[in-house]
Design a protein around this motif. Structure first.
Motif, PDB file in Angstrom:
ATOM      1  N   MET A   1       0.834  -1.178   0.000  1.00  0.00           N
ATOM      2  CA  MET A   1       0.000   0.000   0.000  1.00  0.00           C
ATOM      3  C   MET A   1       0.877   1.238   0.000  1.00  0.00           C
ATOM      4  O   MET A   1       1.939   1.254   0.603  1.00  0.00           O
ATOM      5  CB  MET A   1      -0.903   0.025   1.234  1.00  0.00           C
ATOM      6  CG  MET A   1      -2.041  -0.917   1.155  1.00  0.00           C
ATOM      7  SD  MET A   1      -3.185  -0.593   2.520  1.00  0.00           S
ATOM      8  CE  MET A   1      -4.352  -1.831   2.154  1.00  0.00           C
ATOM      9  N   LYS A   2       0.367   2.260  -0.598  1.00  0.00           N
ATOM     10  CA  LYS A   2       1.113   3.502  -0.695  1.00  0.00           C
ATOM     11  C   LYS A   2       0.938   4.342   0.576  1.00  0.00           C
ATOM     12  O   LYS A   2      -0.184   4.598   1.014  1.00  0.00           O
ATOM     13  CB  LYS A   2       0.630   4.288  -1.910  1.00  0.00           C
ATOM     14  CG  LYS A   2       1.462   5.490  -2.208  1.00  0.00           C
ATOM     15  CD  LYS A   2       1.000   6.144  -3.494  1.00  0.00           C
ATOM     16  CE  LYS A   2       1.857   7.371  -3.744  1.00  0.00           C
ATOM     17  NZ  LYS A   2       1.435   8.051  -4.952  1.00  0.00           N
ATOM     18  N   SER A   3       2.050   4.768   1.148  1.00  0.00           N
ATOM     19  CA  SER A   3       2.017   5.590   2.358  1.00  0.00           C
ATOM     20  C   SER A   3       1.537   6.996   2.037  1.00  0.00           C
ATOM     21  O   SER A   3       1.728   7.504   0.936  1.00  0.00           O
ATOM     22  CB  SER A   3       3.410   5.657   2.986  1.00  0.00           C
ATOM     23  OG  SER A   3       3.799   4.395   3.440  1.00  0.00           O
ATOM     24  N   LYS A   4       0.926   7.598   3.044  1.00  0.00           N
ATOM     25  CA  LYS A   4       0.413   8.968   2.922  1.00  0.00           C
ATOM     26  C   LYS A   4       0.922   9.792   4.090  1.00  0.00           C
ATOM     27  O   LYS A   4       1.218   9.266   5.158  1.00  0.00           O
ATOM     28  CB  LYS A   4      -1.111   8.962   2.899  1.00  0.00           C
ATOM     29  CG  LYS A   4      -1.686   8.188   1.727  1.00  0.00           C
ATOM     30  CD  LYS A   4      -3.178   8.388   1.612  1.00  0.00           C
ATOM     31  CE  LYS A   4      -3.710   7.526   0.507  1.00  0.00           C
ATOM     32  NZ  LYS A   4      -4.007   8.214  -0.706  1.00  0.00           N
ATOM     33  N   ALA A   5       0.966  11.102   3.876  1.00  0.00           N
ATOM     34  CA  ALA A   5       1.439  12.013   4.924  1.00  0.00           C
ATOM     35  C   ALA A   5       0.384  12.150   6.017  1.00  0.00           C
ATOM     36  O   ALA A   5      -0.813  12.231   5.752  1.00  0.00           O
ATOM     37  CB  ALA A   5       1.751  13.376   4.325  1.00  0.00           C
ATOM     38  N   LEU A   6       0.865  12.175   7.250  1.00  0.00           N
ATOM     39  CA  LEU A   6       0.006  12.345   8.416  1.00  0.00           C
ATOM     40  C   LEU A   6       0.618  13.429   9.293  1.00  0.00           C
ATOM     41  O   LEU A   6       1.804  13.370   9.627  1.00  0.00           O
ATOM     42  CB  LEU A   6      -0.084  11.032   9.208  1.00  0.00           C
ATOM     43  CG  LEU A   6      -0.791  11.079  10.560  1.00  0.00           C
ATOM     44  CD1 LEU A   6      -2.281  11.424  10.392  1.00  0.00           C
ATOM     45  CD2 LEU A   6      -0.639   9.751  11.283  1.00  0.00           C
ATOM     46  N   HIS A   7      -0.199  14.420   9.639  1.00  0.00           N
ATOM     47  CA  HIS A   7       0.227  15.507  10.508  1.00  0.00           C
ATOM     48  C   HIS A   7      -0.572  15.425  11.796  1.00  0.00           C
ATOM     49  O   HIS A   7      -1.806  15.472  11.758  1.00  0.00           O
ATOM     50  CB  HIS A   7      -0.001  16.869   9.837  1.00  0.00           C
ATOM     51  CG  HIS A   7       0.662  16.983   8.503  1.00  0.00           C
ATOM     52  ND1 HIS A   7       0.081  16.511   7.355  1.00  0.00           N
ATOM     53  CD2 HIS A   7       1.858  17.492   8.154  1.00  0.00           C
ATOM     54  CE1 HIS A   7       0.887  16.735   6.338  1.00  0.00           C
ATOM     55  NE2 HIS A   7       1.980  17.328   6.787  1.00  0.00           N
ATOM     56  N   LEU A   8       0.120  15.272  12.910  1.00  0.00           N
ATOM     57  CA  LEU A   8      -0.521  15.182  14.218  1.00  0.00           C
ATOM     58  C   LEU A   8       0.205  16.089  15.199  1.00  0.00           C
ATOM     59  O   LEU A   8       1.408  16.299  15.073  1.00  0.00           O
ATOM     60  CB  LEU A   8      -0.432  13.759  14.785  1.00  0.00           C
ATOM     61  CG  LEU A   8      -1.128  12.624  14.080  1.00  0.00           C
ATOM     62  CD1 LEU A   8      -0.738  11.306  14.735  1.00  0.00           C
ATOM     63  CD2 LEU A   8      -2.623  12.812  14.122  1.00  0.00           C
ATOM     64  N   GLU A   9      -0.550  16.560  16.179  1.00  0.00           N
ATOM     65  CA  GLU A   9       0.079  17.195  17.329  1.00  0.00           C
ATOM     66  C   GLU A   9      -0.199  16.276  18.508  1.00  0.00           C
ATOM     67  O   GLU A   9      -1.345  16.098  18.910  1.00  0.00           O
ATOM     68  CB  GLU A   9      -0.499  18.581  17.594  1.00  0.00           C
ATOM     69  CG  GLU A   9       0.198  19.296  18.727  1.00  0.00           C
ATOM     70  CD  GLU A   9      -0.314  20.703  18.950  1.00  0.00           C
ATOM     71  OE1 GLU A   9      -0.479  21.057  20.132  1.00  0.00           O
ATOM     72  OE2 GLU A   9      -0.547  21.420  17.975  1.00  0.00           O
TER      73      GLU A   9
END
Length: 156
Positions: A1-9
């Motif tokens: 599967m293709k990875s995706k960007a994840l933005h978390l605080e």
């Protein structure tokens, strides 16, 4: 599967990660960010060991796909204390022995903090009802209720 960007605080720290779509929030916390206070219990959302706060709302992180939390603020058990000062709920759990083996404790504390914010602490029965999503195999429930009641009393 293709990875995706994840933005978390998470606990006040911003993170940018690449994750596969099937990765859960629990996996991101434990495996990508090394925040192991949030426990993997049943992996089905039934035990509450994985409870965290997402934008201030309690969530079973094992059931929440990480990518659905993009841009959100996550608080884990590690984020409750302020430097060396424990959160009042953590102190109350220690005082009242609200943990025995300790495995469920982080989820119990996260739910207890949320329960007070939600205003569901009017009686022992109400506390027990709104904590029912967190299972303790040691049976420390009476002590957990006492800890919640103490913190609630300090909030009044």
């Amino acid at each position: 599967m293709k990875s995706k960007a994840l933005h978390l605080e998470v606990n006040g720290v911003k993170h940018e990660l690449m994750v596969e779509p099937r990765v859960t929030l629990l996996e991101v916390l434990r495996e990508y960010l090394d925040l192991t206070g949030t426990k993997k219990g049943c992996d089905r959302g039934q035990c509450g060991a994985c409870t965290v706060h997402v934008n201030g709302v309690r969530v079973n992180s094992c059931l929440s796909l990480a990518l659905t939390n993009d841009g959100k603020k996550i608080t884990t058990i590690e984020g409750l204390a302020k430097e060396e000062e424990l959160h009042p709920m953590q102190e109350a759990f220690i005082k009242h022995d609200g943990f025995q083996c300790g495995y469920c404790t982080s989820g119990q504390i996260m739910s207890a903090v949320a329960l007070l914010k939600e205003g569901h602490s009017g009686s022992e029965t109400e506390i027990r009802e709104f904590m029912s999503g967190n299972i303790c195999r040691c049976g420390a429930y009476p002590n957990i209720v006492k800890a919640i009641q103490e913190v609630k009393g300090g909030m009044v």
